[in-house]
Write an enzyme that holds these catalytic residues in place. Structure first.
Site: not given
Ligand code: 13P
Length: 255
Positions: A97, A168, A235
């Site tokens: 991550h 991501e 998230g």
């Molecule tokens: P958010 O959905 O809060 O933007 O976070 C994304 C995330 O880092 C999931 O691993």
């Protein structure tokens, strides 16, 4: 793209108590059992895992960890091994991550973790994504390509089909708006192409590609249908039970 969808909730360092965590899981489990084409994985902090992992299998519901260490055992203060995670009922593990990469996880460390997770028979959710977009020079494609290649260095080709690859873009994590779904489509094709070059086209068609970054119940269905990804890494919205339930229903309704 498979017809089943995978929705992963990454709780990060939340919620503050086991009681709250149990409530979120109870609600998520109830909804997951009623879904037709969607599997749900929640990834709570380590300390809650033994209490939240289902004792026996629950329809469409699984538990994952947010991190792991690649060594089997030994003097690694603060770390947790894949065997420990498996022992308490964890099935998935988030690896690489961006919030962990920022704290020091290099592509080389990520590759070691991916291998350890696969060797233990668990499924790695490998996160990749550019820190920023280079609108003029488009150098983010090259950055992403290198990151994917290096994060899977030494991972055997046969393991490729069991990998979940989460795209991501770092700039979209915690942001107000997600990446535009049509751009998600373009990037997911690129990610798949790079993966295909590394693991071969037969493996690449089987890999599960997720999008993550500011996903919520309003944009989830469009990201799935226009972005043509196999699922989402969520998230903030995964901790908001009302929003997460709506998100799961919206995704499950996408044909
Ligand atoms: P958010 O959905 O809060 O933007 O976070 C994304 C995330 O880092 C999931 O691993």
């Amino acid at each position: 793209m498979t017809n089943r969808k995978l929705i992963i909730g990454n709780w990060k360092m939340n919620p503050g108590t086991l009681e709250e965590a149990k409530k979120i899981v109870a609600k998520t489990k109830r909804v997951a059992a009623k879904l037709d084409h969607t599997d749900v994985v929640v990834c709570p902090p380590f300390v809650f895992l033994p209490q939240l992992a289902p004792r026996r299998s629950v329809k469409h519901f699984h538990v994952g960890a947010q991190s792991v260490y690649f060594e089997e055992s030994g003097s690694y203060t603060g770390e947790v091994s894949v065997a420990m995670l498996r022992d308490v009922g964890t099935e998935y593990v988030i690896v690489g991550h961006s919030e962990e990469r920022k704290r020091g996880d290099t592509d080389e460390i990520v590759a070691k973790k991916v291998k350890a997770v696969i060797d233990a028979g668990l499924t790695p959710i490998v996160c990749v994504g550019e820190i920023s977009r280079d609108v003029e020079g488009a150098s983010h494609y090259e950055v992403l390509k290198k990151q994917i290649q290096n994060s899977f260095a030494g991972v055997p080709k046969r393991a490729g089909r069991d990998i979940v690859l989460a795209y991501e873009p770092v700039w979209a994590i915690g942001a107000k708006e997600s990446m535009v779904p049509s751009e998600i489509y373009e990037m997911s094709l690129f990610v798949k192409k790079v993966f295909s070059d590394a693991f071969g086209p037969e493996t690449a068609v089987k890999v599960t590609i997720l999008y993550g970054g500011a996903v919520n119940f309003r944009n989830a269905a469009d990201i799935i249908s226009i972005g043509k990804v196999d699922g989402l890494l969520v998230g903030r919205e995964s901790l908001n039970t009302v929003g997460f339930v709506e998100l799961l229903k919206a995704v499950d309704a996408v044909k």
